[in-house]
Design an enzyme around this catalytic site. Sequence first.
Site, PDB file in Angstrom:
ATOM      1  N   SER A  80      70.827  58.244  29.112  1.00 53.50           N
ATOM      2  CA  SER A  80      69.642  58.277  29.960  1.00 53.50           C
ATOM      3  C   SER A  80      69.659  57.069  30.865  1.00 53.50           C
ATOM      4  O   SER A  80      70.601  56.300  30.889  1.00 53.50           O
ATOM      5  CB  SER A  80      68.393  58.256  29.094  1.00 53.50           C
ATOM      6  OG  SER A  80      68.260  56.970  28.544  1.00 53.50           O
ATOM      7  N   LYS A  81      68.571  56.924  31.584  1.00 50.95           N
ATOM      8  CA  LYS A  81      68.480  55.806  32.527  1.00 50.95           C
ATOM      9  C   LYS A  81      68.612  54.464  31.830  1.00 50.95           C
ATOM     10  O   LYS A  81      69.009  53.484  32.415  1.00 50.95           O
ATOM     11  CB  LYS A  81      67.134  55.850  33.231  1.00 50.95           C
ATOM     12  CG  LYS A  81      67.066  56.980  34.196  1.00 50.95           C
ATOM     13  CD  LYS A  81      65.753  56.951  34.927  1.00 50.95           C
ATOM     14  CE  LYS A  81      65.601  58.242  35.672  1.00 50.95           C
ATOM     15  NZ  LYS A  81      64.350  58.844  35.661  1.00 50.95           N
TER      16      LYS A  81
END
Length: 488
Positions: free
Chosen positions: A255-256
Amino acid sequence: MNHSDIRTRYAPSPTGYLHVGGLRTALYNYLFARHHSGKLILRVEDTDRTRLVEGAVENFIDVFHWLGIEFDESPKIGGPYGPYVQSERLDLYSVKIRELAASGFAYPCFCSSETLDKMRADQEALKRPPMYDKRCRKLSKSEADEKIASGSPHVWRMKVPDHETIHIHDLIRGDVQFESHTIDDQVLLKSDGYPTYHLANVVDDHEMRISHVIRGEEWLPSTPKHVLLYRFFGWAPPQFAHLPLLLNPDRSKMSKLSGDVAVEAYREKGILPETLLNFVALLGWHPQDEREFFTLEELVKEFSLERVNKAGAVFDMQKLRWMNGEYIAKKSSDDIWESVCALLPEELESVATERVRFAVESLRAGAETCADIRDKVGEAYSAQGDIPEFSEQQFAFLNSTLEGFAHIETPLWNRFEEIGAKFKEIANASGKANALQGKQLWMTLRLALTGREHGPELAKLVAMWGREETMNRLSAALSARTASERAS
Ligand code: GLU
């Protein structure tokens, strides 16, 4: 289906940078379309006005251009089914919502955000998944019409059937089923007149004649809603293919928050576009044989959705670096220069280009990224570190070396291979005269010229620096000693 009828799309929301997962989706859509001589469309899904980031679309276009991925229809080049930006298609969505309302598949909902918040909180307290309780479905047509006429704010929701199993055939995951009671009466049109992702996505995929929807697995739960919408409209749905998740080496979702996920970050690190395409192509897809290196054309030839895995694909940074190193090693000097040049720090602007080019060529061996080469070049030109105290003998040696340098004709300093040989000859001769040789001799010179114990081959450094810089460094080392002598 005729091959040329194959149309795929990449439909990003302009919410910032291009995620590597987004690149994988775009690439697979590209490969699938090109493999079948079909078309690839870029559609901008900008209906969530709260998440828009200025310049995001231009950035996508720039990154795809850098990678060599071309679209056939896009906001930039247009096409027969434009506009390709959803915020420019609002009239179409309102026509479509009226159609669904008329056929009884959509209904207005007047619940305020406070009502909805309370509904959610109550459901959560009962450990139930938060879902709209469908209360506005119960309003009669005249009640609803009256509220609309009196200007009550409202959204439009889809009427999900109560008890039905929804079957989806996914080209990667096979048959997938969803029970309709687990599906929310999704908002289709918001009170600001903007459609939600679901309505706009389905309307546009239909209007743009998309034959295959290839997207990340995170969209699979939305697919039953989409399949219902196609049915409500009386349209044949496209084929669906949901790509496996991208995972970190510890198998957590990429994810980010974890590491670099922006394609731009890899570009800045000096990962070559061809490496990135090759590497990303292998995140979830595997070829028929054990091959690992593919050009974009080869990928187009080999690609098929049948060889995309269901299981998550691990993003292995080490492998990306290794692969990039292999690509770098095969590059011509001109290509490497071009890639590294864009990354060089401003300080090097004052150094003659041929010298910096020579430095790049001398230091590229074994580099895994162009940024590695840039760093090595930067280091080669970096200022001298602390100069140690030299012995009488070392001092004499350095002095006679400097003397020797002073006699080298100017043009020779510009002949990079020859100056190296000449430099060694002078150093050896001065060493001999001062009973210094081998390791001791070269370490003395290295410390004097750089203030560091390690670094690139000295003969090459001298060629990278040129006359003035080499002489300056040696004089500086000698004057450090002279100054300390004077002080004592
Ligand atoms: N706009 C969605 C996204 O940002 C598109 C999802 C889809 O491909 O349907 O990924």
